[in-house]
Design an enzyme around this catalytic site. Structure first.
Site, PDB file in Angstrom:
ATOM      1  CD  GLU A   1      -2.835   1.134   2.436  1.00 40.15           C
ATOM      2  OE1 GLU A   1      -3.199   0.035   2.903  1.00 40.15           O
ATOM      3  OE2 GLU A   1      -3.207   2.221   2.898  1.00 40.15           O
TER       4      GLU A   1
ATOM      5  CE  LYS B   1      -5.954  -1.398   5.746  1.00 40.11           C
ATOM      6  NZ  LYS B   1      -5.103  -0.562   4.897  1.00 40.11           N
TER       7      LYS B   1
ATOM      8  CG  ASP C   1       1.284 -16.757  11.499  1.00 38.83           C
ATOM      9  OD1 ASP C   1       0.518 -16.027  10.837  1.00 38.83           O
ATOM     10  OD2 ASP C   1       0.961 -17.888  11.890  1.00 38.83           O
TER      11      ASP C   1
ATOM     12  CG  HIS D   1      -3.683   7.441   0.511  1.00 34.36           C
ATOM     13  ND1 HIS D   1      -4.608   6.451   0.687  1.00 34.36           N
ATOM     14  CD2 HIS D   1      -2.844   7.351   1.556  1.00 34.36           C
ATOM     15  CE1 HIS D   1      -4.341   5.791   1.797  1.00 34.36           C
ATOM     16  NE2 HIS D   1      -3.282   6.323   2.343  1.00 34.36           N
TER      17      HIS D   1
HETATM   18  C1  MEV Z   1      -5.390   3.263   5.375  1.00 30.83           C
HETATM   19  O1  MEV Z   1      -4.754   2.087   4.952  1.00 30.83           O
HETATM   20  C2  MEV Z   1      -5.319   3.381   6.876  1.00 30.83           C
HETATM   21  C3  MEV Z   1      -6.093   4.551   7.480  1.00 30.83           C
HETATM   22  O2  MEV Z   1      -7.441   4.502   7.010  1.00 30.83           O
HETATM   23  C4  MEV Z   1      -6.035   4.384   8.967  1.00 30.83           C
HETATM   24  C5  MEV Z   1      -6.934   5.326   9.735  1.00 30.83           C
HETATM   25  O3  MEV Z   1      -7.983   5.757   9.190  1.00 30.83           O
HETATM   26  O4  MEV Z   1      -6.605   5.581  10.904  1.00 30.83           O
HETATM   27  C6  MEV Z   1      -5.522   5.864   7.044  1.00 30.83           C
END
Ligand code: MEV
Length: 440
Positions: free
Chosen positions: A84, A278, A294, A391
């Site tokens: 990513e 995430k 792992d 991004h």
């Molecule tokens: C993107 O891979 C991860 C984010 O969405 C995490 C977040 O919103 O804290 C930027």
């Protein structure tokens, strides 16, 4: 014909041909492409093939570095494997921010791992209790040949608990076992001990007159990936005033306040908590993967921990107290720096070397720190510029690469899109008109 028997017995070439002929429009091209990703050294390829089954080729992922991580006073360049865009850049940016503010701190609270033998027995706990001590002693004795080497390294079986869980499921009992596995993740060791325990359990029950009347059935013996006592904490802290300048458009106090609220939201709203965590795993998984550990186990454990209160919540915390900003992450994870892929995968071995060949405890500290850094960078972007800016910059690079943009074209396009929304079509149109104008 898409069903096949004996696929695993085919040679690698036969496997490639079958898949390509069955599913792909240009089988010859696909096979050539797969072959290009084979390791040029056949012996190395054989090692890679051995990690899995039915291997056709390798699947490359970027192996990047986030430099300048100061953790407990020591500087690291962190290897990260992730597909990513922005993740490595965000980690590196958070590392720089905190390098200038005392660095990251991390500590491992404990390294205890857990395994379970789940069994059913139709007798009552009252009949079983008088045998508990003898049973535990026998279990340890019978597993001695497996635990011997681990004990010599300072690990082994810590505790064995006999749990009566018949109130949850008819006749359900459990042996809950805790282990210390030193620098190895310990999955094979734990599972071997547990499978030996299953055999001993069957034998033990069949030999005791008072126990053999009621049927015993071993349901399963397996480690638990939830290791709440294998816990690591990483944190940063500084006077709020030192956050001045982190974000040009926000003064230190409003930045800290907004940051704190953003973390609180991830504690009260599971939808936000999921994305928040995430982002933490963007960093954690990338280092776990780079070091041959792992990542599914680490993810499963982390998410279970995040839900331990009954509601899924943020793994990180923030406080603003006495003029201080404190931001921390607490997460259980079972990692190894010896055994498994860590030594077999040439790039994992190299990644560990870049990190100074850490112990499992040091690796836990590094991994948790990168998770915290990633979370810091994400929240910082979200509460200020939004994440799309960063991004889109990376996305633009990928689009330019896809469109075979040359030197000169790249710079002009990046400058043009600096304050515009990036989309594939817009970039293609811009590049086409730039190329046409240039040749007129
Ligand atoms: C993107 O891979 C991860 C984010 O969405 C995490 C977040 O919103 O804290 C930027």
């Amino acid at each position: 014909m898409k069903i096949i028997t004996g696929f695993s017995k085919l040679t690698k070439i036969q496997k490639m041909e079958w898949v390509a002929n069955q599913f792909l429009s240009d089988p010859k091209k696909a096979i050539e492409e797969w072959k290009k990703y084979w390791h040029p050294d056949a012996a190395q390829q054989e090692i890679l093939d051995g990690f899995s089954e039915n291997t056709l080729t390798n699947f490359p992922m970027p192996f990047g570095i986030a430099p300048n991580f100061v953790i407990n006073g020591r500087t690291y360049a962190i290897p990260m494997v992730i597909e990513e865009s922005s993740v490595v850049a965000a980690a590196a940016s958070a590392a720089k921010t905190w390098m200038e503010r005392g660095g990251f701190h991390a500590e491992v609270v404990s390294t205890v791992k857990v395994g379970q033998v789940h069994f059913t027995w139709e007798g009552s706990i009252v009949q079983l209790l008088p045998f508990e001590q003898l049973l535990k002693q026998t279990l340890r004795q019978e597993a001695a040949s497996i635990t011997e080497r681990m004990e010599a390294r300072g690990g082994g079986i810590k505790e064995i608990e006999l749990l009566d869980l018949t109130h949850l499921e008819p006749h359900y009992y459990q042996l809950k076992v805790t282990f210390e596995t030193c620098d190895s993740m310990g999955a094979n060791f734990i599972n071997s001990v547990l499978e030996q325990f299953s055999k001993t359990l069957l034998q033990f029950f069949s030999q005791q007159k008072e126990l053999q009347q009621q049927p015993l059935s071993i349901i399963m013996a397996i480690l638990s990936n939830y290791t709440p006592e294998c816990l690591v904490r990483a944190w940063v802290e500084c006077p709020i005033t030192e956050l001045e300048g982190i974000c040009p458009r926000n003064d230190a106090f409003s930045f800290a306040q907004k940051f704190h609220t953003a973390v609180r939201i991830a504690h009260v709203d599971p939808y936000r908590a999921c994305t928040h965590n995430k982002g933490i795993f963007n960093g954690i998984d990338a280092v776990v993967l780079a070091t041959g550990n792992d990542f599914r186990a680490v993810e499963a454990c982390g998410h279970t921990h995040a839900a331990q209160s009954g509601q899924y919540k943020s793994l990180s915390y923030c406080t603003l107290e006495d003029g201080n900003f404190k931001f921390w992450l607490e997460i259980p994870m079972a990692l190894g720096t010896v055994g498994g892929l860590t030594n077999l995968h040439p790039l994992a071995r190299r990644a560990l070397e870049i990190l100074g060949n850490p112990s499992a405890i040091q690796l836990m500290e590094i991994v948790a720190t990168v998770g915290l850094a990633q979370n810091f960078a994400a929240i910082k972007s979200l509460i200020t510029t939004g994440i799309q800016q960063g991004h889109m910059k990376m996305h633009l690079k990928n689009i330019l690469h896809h469109l075979n943009a040359r030197n000169g074209e790249r710079e002009v396009t990046e400058a043009y899109f600096a304050d515009k929304v990036v989309s594939f079509n817009e970039v293609r149109n811009f590049l086409e008109s730039f190329r046409t104008n240039k040749h007129q």
